[in-house]
Enzyme design. Structure first.
Site, short mmCIF file in Angstrom:
data_model
loop_
_atom_site.label_atom_id
_atom_site.label_comp_id
_atom_site.label_asym_id
_atom_site.label_seq_id
_atom_site.Cartn_x
_atom_site.Cartn_y
_atom_site.Cartn_z
N ALA A 67 0.87 -1.19 0.00
CA ALA A 67 0.00 0.00 0.00
C ALA A 67 0.90 1.23 0.00
O ALA A 67 2.07 1.15 0.39
CB ALA A 67 -0.89 -0.02 1.23
N GLY A 110 0.79 -5.16 1.02
CA GLY A 110 -0.42 -5.28 0.21
C GLY A 110 -0.14 -5.91 -1.15
O GLY A 110 -1.03 -6.52 -1.75
N GLU A 113 -0.21 -9.50 -0.52
CA GLU A 113 -1.61 -9.85 -0.24
C GLU A 113 -2.44 -9.88 -1.52
O GLU A 113 -3.32 -10.73 -1.69
CB GLU A 113 -2.19 -8.87 0.78
N GLU A 133 5.12 -5.00 7.04
CA GLU A 133 4.36 -3.95 7.74
C GLU A 133 4.87 -3.71 9.15
O GLU A 133 4.83 -2.60 9.66
CB GLU A 133 2.87 -4.31 7.79
#
Ligand code: DAK
Length: 259
Positions: A67, A110, A113, A133
């Site tokens: 992200a 992300g 993911e 993260e």
């Protein structure tokens, strides 16, 4: 809809459409606008009868480095709640058409993911997977603790999530996270080859088979078996079942119409 952060190519090979993340300078960091476009792209292709398999890719250096940290940095919990990014991820998750991630370079946070949200992963030898993260004071929020753990087991998932350690494509393959590791020159080609194979099957059978495999992740065995059975029966209502079995008996290739 005009796309700025992604590119779409329909029918890049027969039955297969390609989505390419296109923020190369930011290593395809998944900003909100990109995610919005991605949601539209998946919906569009999922409704396109000609598209029987979707390939999602980035570029050689990065599939996606996560992200967008710069965009997220100043947000409060209430901002996050209001933005409700999860609805975007949930929408992508609902894609019925099989999706293959073609991953090279970084697939982090992300990005990892997003690759795990796809149904299969083809990686280049230079791919690196990670959930870093923890290094920026948070934790995975879009399935990293769940899908990764189910794929690679507790020991490796815990190490990756708690230390932010990256794993190579080879390690990811050994751990069962991905389907193939191939030289970087051919990773996209290889993903398209696999996609072509998927696209040559009955699209209704593919969709129900995908749905049934995914059901295994969130249901007890007996419930999953009942679900599978219903989908299996349903396929006998399709012309493709008649065509597939007739083609076998007549020793020819089937011509599936998606009916
Ligand atoms: N966000 C924003 N910009 C990024 C970025 C990211 N995740 N990753 C890289 N960039 C930018 C860099 O800032 C740099 O920009 P400039 O400085 O040139 O302007 C450019 O991309 C090139 O990066 P580097 O110069 O750092 O390149 P290196 O080769 O030296 O390093 C790297 C590559 C991938 C190791 C490094 O960039 C890095 O560590 N990136 C961050 C990786 C990371 O921590 N990813 C996890 C982010 S958190 C949610 C769903 C999902 C998520 C959250 C919520 N909801 C549904 C609510 C996910 C969270 C995350 O992914």
């Amino acid at each position: 809809m005009q796309f700025e952060f992604i590119k779409i190519e329909k029918q890049v090979v027969k039955g297969v459409s390609l989505i390419q993340l296109n923020r190369p300078k930011e290593l395809n960091a998944l900003c909100l606008e990109l995610m919005e476009e991605l949601v539209h792209a998946f919906k569009l292709l999922d409704q396109d009868e000609e598209t029987r398999c979707i390939v999602l890719t980035g570029n050689e250096r990065a599939f996606a480095a996560g992200a967008d940290i710069k965009q997220m940095a100043g947000r409060t919990a209430i901002d996050m709640l209001k933005i409700d990014q999860f609805s975007k991820w949930d929408s992508i998750k609902k894609t019925k058409t099989p999706v293959i991630a073609a991953v090279s370079g970084f697939a982090l946070g992300g990005g990892c993911e997003l690759a795990m949200l796809c149904d299969m992963i083809v990686a280049s030898e230079s791919a690196q997977f990670g959930q870093p993260e923890i290094k920026i004071g948070v934790m995975p929020g879009a399935g990293g603790t769940q899908r990764l753990t189910r794929a690679v087991g507790k020991a490796l998932a815990m190490e990756m999530v708690l230390t932010g350690k990256f794993i190579t494509a080879r390690e990811a393959w050994n751990a069962g996270l991905i389907n193939r590791v191939v030289p970087v020159e051919i990773y996209l080609q290889e993903a398209l080859k696999l996609a072509t194979q998927v696209a040559s099957m009955s699209p209704i059978a593919s969709q129900l088979a995908k749905e049934s495999v995914l059901k295994a992740f969130d249901s007890p065995l007996e419930e999953g078996l009942q679900f599978e059975r219903k989908n299996f029966y349903m396929l006998f209502a399709t012309e493709d079942q008649k065509e597939g079995m007739a083609a076998f008996v007549e020793k020819r290739n089937p011509d599936f119409k998606g009916k």
